[in-house]
Structure formats: structure tokens, C-alpha cells
Design a protein around this motif. Structure first.
Motif, PDB file in Angstrom:
ATOM      1  N   ILE A 221       0.810  -1.231   0.000  1.00  0.00           N
ATOM      2  CA  ILE A 221       0.000   0.000   0.000  1.00  0.00           C
ATOM      3  C   ILE A 221       0.835   1.268   0.000  1.00  0.00           C
TER       4      ILE A 221
ATOM      5  N   GLU B  12      -4.757   3.313  -3.254  1.00  0.00           N
ATOM      6  CA  GLU B  12      -4.573   2.203  -2.298  1.00  0.00           C
ATOM      7  C   GLU B  12      -3.191   1.570  -2.451  1.00  0.00           C
TER       8      GLU B  12
ATOM      9  N   ARG C 105     -11.709  -0.036   0.433  1.00  0.00           N
ATOM     10  CA  ARG C 105     -10.896  -0.045   1.654  1.00  0.00           C
ATOM     11  C   ARG C 105     -11.424  -1.050   2.663  1.00  0.00           C
TER      12      ARG C 105
END
Lengths: 479, 203
Positions: A203, A235, A440
Motif C-alpha cells: 500500500i 490504495e 478499503r
């Protein structure tokens, strides 16, 4: 469009064309912004700052507002109104309406036939076009890069800067070519590509970079698939992700409300054809993945980099050599209440969420609807389908998708961000597991104590029917 | 923005990698229309038990020994995730003036600097040393010199950290970037005269 003969990347072309003042040792570059998208959550303090300093919005004609984050997705009442039960959300929406009105910014209010998630309506209205700079106080602004725009998320102070000056101070990022070669197999989607990329780089792997997604698999994607990929660039740590515009792009844009028309259209397409990265242009970094080796992906942990093929076993902390990563994995598995080495296939789930700026467009809904058609959502599973915009909702209803979902036992909701960010009452209960098409899986992201498995609309739909985490390919062959 | 040239304060550590902005401040606190009072929501879901009110005794920020700490030392890649500027607002509201990590997510770093919250990037060894120091002695203090771009440890070792010249100027002088951009109005007008408007949202 070579500059002094030096081959340039797509990013460099867009960056250079928008530089009001070059970067130097003392100051970052000053970048001109073509389109500013605003929503109710990250803008109020920026408008307050304008008021405190008696400043106007410099270009309301390059700014557009929509309500999406804190809006309910519950059904309309008899008057056709979507009631807002949460007093704080209601106040925030009122403040946003007043701000847009006072400063002359066009805005789509809750329930308006054009309202929707900010990253769904930009492309839908033809506002998102190749070669533009686009910003919004939302990290998923990277979505618009699918059109060959340079689009990135900004904070509220920067929202104020753009409102007041239409410019931003920016340090020039580096570039990373992300090559996705080969073709996707059946049952594998754009979402699986991006989950695989993030699992590979981690990430933080793209921090400081702008991605350019390239290769046959990217070229073969629809615009909606490309948006899904670009959406999750953040992300992987990259503020922006871009795809070179091509005929697929132009075909999508043509005829939309804000698209150029007539001779302007031809001139625009001619300019856009100059945007793709020149042969021989250099990237600061390059990675390659093989699309034909990809399988449906799912996350098992508490950040989007903790992803794996849906058929794989959850990694074991003891196999992790980096001590910080070992601790992170331990912590994630504790939160998720998963055992090291456990298979996720067959894991019972409570909720399936189809929606968010990642996967709430008409093609996502069609994929999911095809899958659930004639089937029933498992008894203990709540399946929520939240279209990305009122236009997507109308389109889906005209195709009868709403009925398909309802008959399968799923909830068909109004448009908005909904359970992706869980600000509006749509949320998981503590301990619940969800297969979600959102972006997420952070702790508590979908509701305090809730546990998220990120996956594609296909994997989500298959899991809703089976009631457990399911590889969609096993149900496709049975169809 | 207040001027920021020196920070002298005690440290507290959260040695967790990839602390995202949803942990720094959960989304349910973003329904505000101002910046006030967000300190109470900082790390809310780690700081309080399930009722959302009772302090979690296990969480370091609830340990009275660390009351008043103004420098937060965190794991790698601090501030990833959403663009919410509420994250630095919450950290400042909770009394922090600087965050130390090996790296920061881009948007968080930008947001922090615009609010006078200093992101201090150090090498992994220094990070580990700070984790240990905070653990062993809650009264451990460090000092930060913005002009010199140094973080000084209790043993006197000064570690240099990167800071772009413009952000440094803004911190030291307590000015925000907007003033700079507003002064460029003529250049922006010239840019607009040279370039075609791409879209007209009011059309």
C-alpha cells in the motif's frame, strides 16, 4: 507532441500543459486546475476560509458539486424525498447547499436526477476528458485518470486554494509504468487486476508516483473497467493513475452532456490522440504483471495490500521475515478473527455490498445482476446494491436490474457512497463479515468492528448466493 | 497558521505500520462543518472500548505517564488512505506538534504541513531507537529544529530530516500558501488567456 524531440510520457504532457509557474529550488510548481469537484464532507471549512478572507470562487464555471458521502440511500418517501434522519448530516448538507448557492457553483442535491458519487458523475456528464487536470477533496479522484486526465485527491486547505485561485502548489511526482500484459480469463475482472497490483507493490509502493497503466489487458478494458483500476491507485500509495486515451475513451465521451460536439469534437479528438506516451519515453519505475495468470482476488486483512487469490490460504505471520510486517499481519488477523493458513473459501459472511466509486457503475450492476438472476441470496446474508448515481439507477431500472436484485432478495437503494465509508447509517455491525466491492478494508471502515473482504462484483454476487466466500468461476460453469 | 520553529516535547509511540486516516479519525466524525473539537476523536476506535466512551486501558494514549506528549512516533507509511484533513486537525487537537515515521502518505504529508503539524521522516534505526526510548522512559523528550531540519535525541544525536524549502518558509513565518497563490493572479490570467477552457460546468 514531442517537446524538442524528447519523448514524453502521458503524465509529462498533461503536467507541462498545466504549469503556470515551473518548480524551482524554493517553490513547488503552480499547476492550473481545469475541473474541481466538491462534495459536502471535505469542503465546509474551505468555504468558511473564503468567507473569513472575503474571497470569491475564482471559476465557479469550472467547479461542480454533488452530495454523496453523508447522504442516506434509504428509499424515498411519498413525496419523492429522501429523508435525512441524522441531524449532523442534515446540517452538513444544508451548509453545502448554501455554500454552492452563495458562491455560484452548480450542484446536484440529494435526490436530484443527476446526483451521485462525485467520481461517477464526472465521467457520466462528460466533464471528465483526456488531458485535463481534475481535483477533488477525495483520494479516489484518481478514478478520472482512466480518461488520460491527471486527477488526484487533495485536502481541505487545497480545496480552498483551488476555489480561490484555480491553482495548486505541487511538487512534481515521479512516474511508474504499470504493465498488465496478456488477457484476462473468464471470471476475472478489472477489480482483480488492481487488487493484484496492490498486493504486489504494497500500500505504500506507489507513494510519490503517478501510475500509468499500460498493456493489452488495460487496452481491452471498458472505460468502466479502467475507472475501477485507476480508482484504487491511491490504495497503492499513488495519488494518480492514468490510462492513455484511445477509441474506447472517445466512444464513451461522445454525446455526453459536457462533451465537445461538431467541429469542436473533431478538434478535441485530434488533440487527445497526441496525449499517449511517446515511444522511447522513460518512466522512473516500471512493473509488469501477467493478466492471464490472474484469478479472482480477495483481501484477507486490514489494508488493501493484504490481498490474495480467492482460492489461496491466509498467510502465516511466522513466514514473514520483516518484523514490522509480521506484527502488522498478526494485528490484522486478530482484528479479522482469521487463523493463519486458513482458507477463505467457504467462510460464512453476513453482508454483501455492491457499490462505491470503485464498482457501482452500470456494467458492475449488470455483472452482479446476471449472476443473481433466478437465484436467491443466502438466508442469513444481507445484500445491498447501491448504484453510483441517480443516472445509473435509472438506467438499471430501465433494464429491469432492480427487479432482478429484489427478486433475489437484495436491497435496491438510492445513490451514494453508502457502506463504503459508513457515514450515513449504512454500516456493518461489530464482528460482521462483508464481501464488498468497495476500496478499503481498514479497521472499522465499514462500521466499527466490521470486517471487510474486498472483491469484484462477480465474487461478491457469488458469495451472496452461496452465503460464504465463493470463487465465482465455480458457479459460472454451473450456469 | 502559527509560526513553528522549535518543538521540545515528550514522545509517545504507536509502533504500527500503515496507520490509515480512518484510524486517525473514523469517518463518522467527518460530519462536522468546522475544525473544532476533533482532538477527542483522534484514534477513537483504538482509544475507547466498544461503548465508545470508556478509555481502553491497553491503548498507549490512555496511559497517564504519556500525558502531554507532543511528538508521536509511528510505524512506516503513516497517514495512508483518505484525503481527510480532519486527520491532522485531530492530531493537533490531541496535542501533537510532530509525527515521526520512516515515511508518510503524500496527501497526509501535504495536509499536515498546511496546518503546522510537522511530519519528520527518519531512518528505520532511529525509528526503532525512539520506539525503545518511549517504551523505557515515558519522560523521554526530543527537540526539533525546523530551520536546521534536525531531530535531536536525548543522547545528543541530531538526525536530519527532509523538508521542502517552501513548506519550511511557511512554517517558520506562520504564513499559508494561499497568499502566495493569490499574488500570482496576473500569471493565472495570462495562462487562461493562452489556453482554451476545457469544460464549462455552468453550461
Amino acid at each position: 507532441m514531442r517537446d524538442n524531440g524528447k519523448p514524453r510520457t502521458l503524465f509529462e504532457k498533461v503536467w507541462n500543459a498545466h504549469t503556470v509557474r515551473e518548480q524551482n529550488d524554493d517553490t513547488p510548481a503552480v499547476l492550473y486546475i481545469d475541473l474541481h469537484l466538491v462534495h459536502e464532507v471535505t469542503s465546509p471549512q474551505a468555504f468558511s476560509m473564503l468567507r473569513e478572507r472575503s474571497l470569491a470562487v475564482r471559476r465557479p464555471d469550472q467547479t461542480i458539486g454533488t452530495m454523496d458521502h453523508s447522504t442516506p440511500t434509504t428509499p424515498r418517501n411519498k413525496l419523492g424525498i429522501i429523508p435525512v434522519a441524522d441531524a449532523m448530516a442534515a446540517k452538513q448538507l444544508d451548509v453545502f447547499s448554501k455554500n454552492c448557492e452563495d458562491f455560484g457553483i452548480p450542484m446536484y442535491a440529494l435526490g436530484d436526477e443527476h446526483q451521485g458519487i462525485v467520481h461517477v458523475i464526472g465521467p457520466e456528464k462528460g466533464l471528465t476528458q483526456p488531458g485535463m487536470t481534475i481535483v477533488c477533496g477525495d483520494s479516489h479522484t484518481s478514478t478520472h485518470g482512466a480518461f488520460g486526465a491527471l486527477a488526484f485527491g487533495i485536502g481541505t486547505s487545497e480545496v480552498g486554494h483551488v476555489l480561490a485561485t484555480q491553482t495548486l502548489l505541487q511538487n512534481k511526482p515521479q512516474t511508474m509504468a504499470v504493465n498488465v500484459e496478456g488477457r484476462l480469463s473468464d471470471g476475472v475482472t478489472a477489480k482483480d487486476i488492481i487488487l493484484a497490483i496492490i498486493a504486489k507493490i504494497g500500500i505504500g509502493g506507489g507513494t510519490g508516483y503517478v501510475f500509468e497503466y499500460r498493456g493489452e489487458a488495460i487496452r481491452s478494458l471498458s472505460m468502466e473497467g479502467r475507472m475501477t483500476v485507476c480508482n484504487m491507485s491511491i490504495e497503492g500509495g499513488a495519488r494518480a493513475g492514468m490510462v492513455a486515451p484511445d477509441d474506447t475513451t472517445f466512444e464513451y465521451i461522445q454525446g455526453r452532456k459536457h462533451a465537445p460536439s461538431g467541429v469542436d469534437w473533431d478538434a478535441a479528438v485530434a488533440r487527445w490522440r497526441d496525449l499517449p506516451t511517446d515511444d522511447g519515453a522513460e518512466f522512473d519505475q516500471e512493473i509488469t504483471i501477467r493478466a492471464d495468470e490472474l484469478t479472482p482476488m480477495i483481501t484477507y486483512g486490514t489494508n488493501p495490500g493484504m490481498g490474495m487469490p480467492v482460492t489461496a490460504a491466509v498467510p502465516k505471520p511466522e513466514d514473514e521475515t520483516d518484523v514490522n510486517k509480521k506484527i502488522a499481519l498478526d494485528k490484522a488477523l486478530t482484528y479479522m478473527d482469521l487463523a493463519p493458513g486458513q482458507q477463505l473459501l467457504g467462510k460464512a459472511i453476513d453482508v454483501v455490498f455492491i457499490g462505491s466509486c470503485t464498482n457501482s457503475r452500470i456494467s458492475d450492476l449488470r455483472l452482479a445482476a446476471d449472476f443473481v438472476k433466478g437465484r436467491k441470496v443466502a438466508d442469513k446474508v444481507r445484500m445491498m446494491v447501491v448504484p453510483g448515481s441517480q443516472q445509473v439507477k435509472q438506467q438499471a431500472e430501465s433494464e429491469g436490474l432492480d427487479e432482478v436484485f429484489r427478486q433475489a432478495g437484495a436491497e435496491w437503494r438510492e445513490a451514494g457512497c453508502s457502506m463504503c465509508i459508513a457515514m450515513n447509517g449504512d454500516q456493518l455491525q461489530p464482528g460482521q463479515y462483508a464481501v464488498s466491492t468497495s476500496n478499503r478494508n481498514f479497521e472499522g471502515r465499514q462500521g466499527k468492528g466490521g470486517r471487510t473482504f474486498l472483491a469484484s462484483p462477480l465474487t461478491a454476487a457469488a458469495s451472496a448466493i452461496a452465503g460464504v466466500v465463493t470463487d465465482p468461476r465455480t458457479m459460472m460453469s454451473a450456469q | 497558521m502559527e509560526k513553528l520553529s522549535h518543538i521540545q516535547g515528550s514522545i509517545v509511540s504507536i509502533p504500527v505500520n500503515d496507520i490509515d486516516t480512518d484510524q486517525i479519525i473514523p469517518a463518522r466524525f467527518l460530519k462536522v462543518t468546522d475544525k473544532a473539537g476533533l482532538g477527542k476523536a483522534a484514534f477513537c476506535d483504538w482509544r475507547y472500548l466498544e461503548d465508545g466512551e470508556t478509555p481502553n486501558p491497553e491503548f498507549i494514549l490512555n496511559n497517564p505517564d504519556y500525558n502531554g506528549a507532543s511528538v508521536l512516533v509511528a510505524g512506516d507509511n503513516f497517514g495512508c488512505g483518505s484525503s481527510r484533513e480532519h486527520a491532522p486537525w485531530a492530531l493537533l487537537g490531541a496535542g501533537f506538534q510532530a509525527v515521526v515515521s520512516t515515511d508518510f502518505a503524500d496527501i497526509f504529508r501535504n495536509n499536515a504541513l498546511k496546518n503546522g503539524l510537522l511530519p519528520v521522516v527518519v531512518d528505520a534505526d532511529t525509528q526503532q531507537q525512539l520506539f525503545s526510548l518511549a517504551d523505557e522512559d515515558p519522560s523521554t523528550t526530543v527537540s526539533v529544529d525546523v530551520e536546521a531540519q534536525t531531530l535531536t535525541l536525548p543522547d545528543g544525536r541530531a538526525v536530519r530530516f527532509p523538508l521542502d524549502g517552501f513548506s519550511k518558509y511557511c512554517l517558520l513565518n506562520g504564513v499559508d500558501q494561499l497568499g502566495y497563490l493569490l499574488a500570482l493572479d496576473e500569471e493565472v490570467q495570462a495562462f487562461e488567456a493562452r489556453n482554451r477552457q476545457r469544460v464549462v460546468t455552468t453550461a
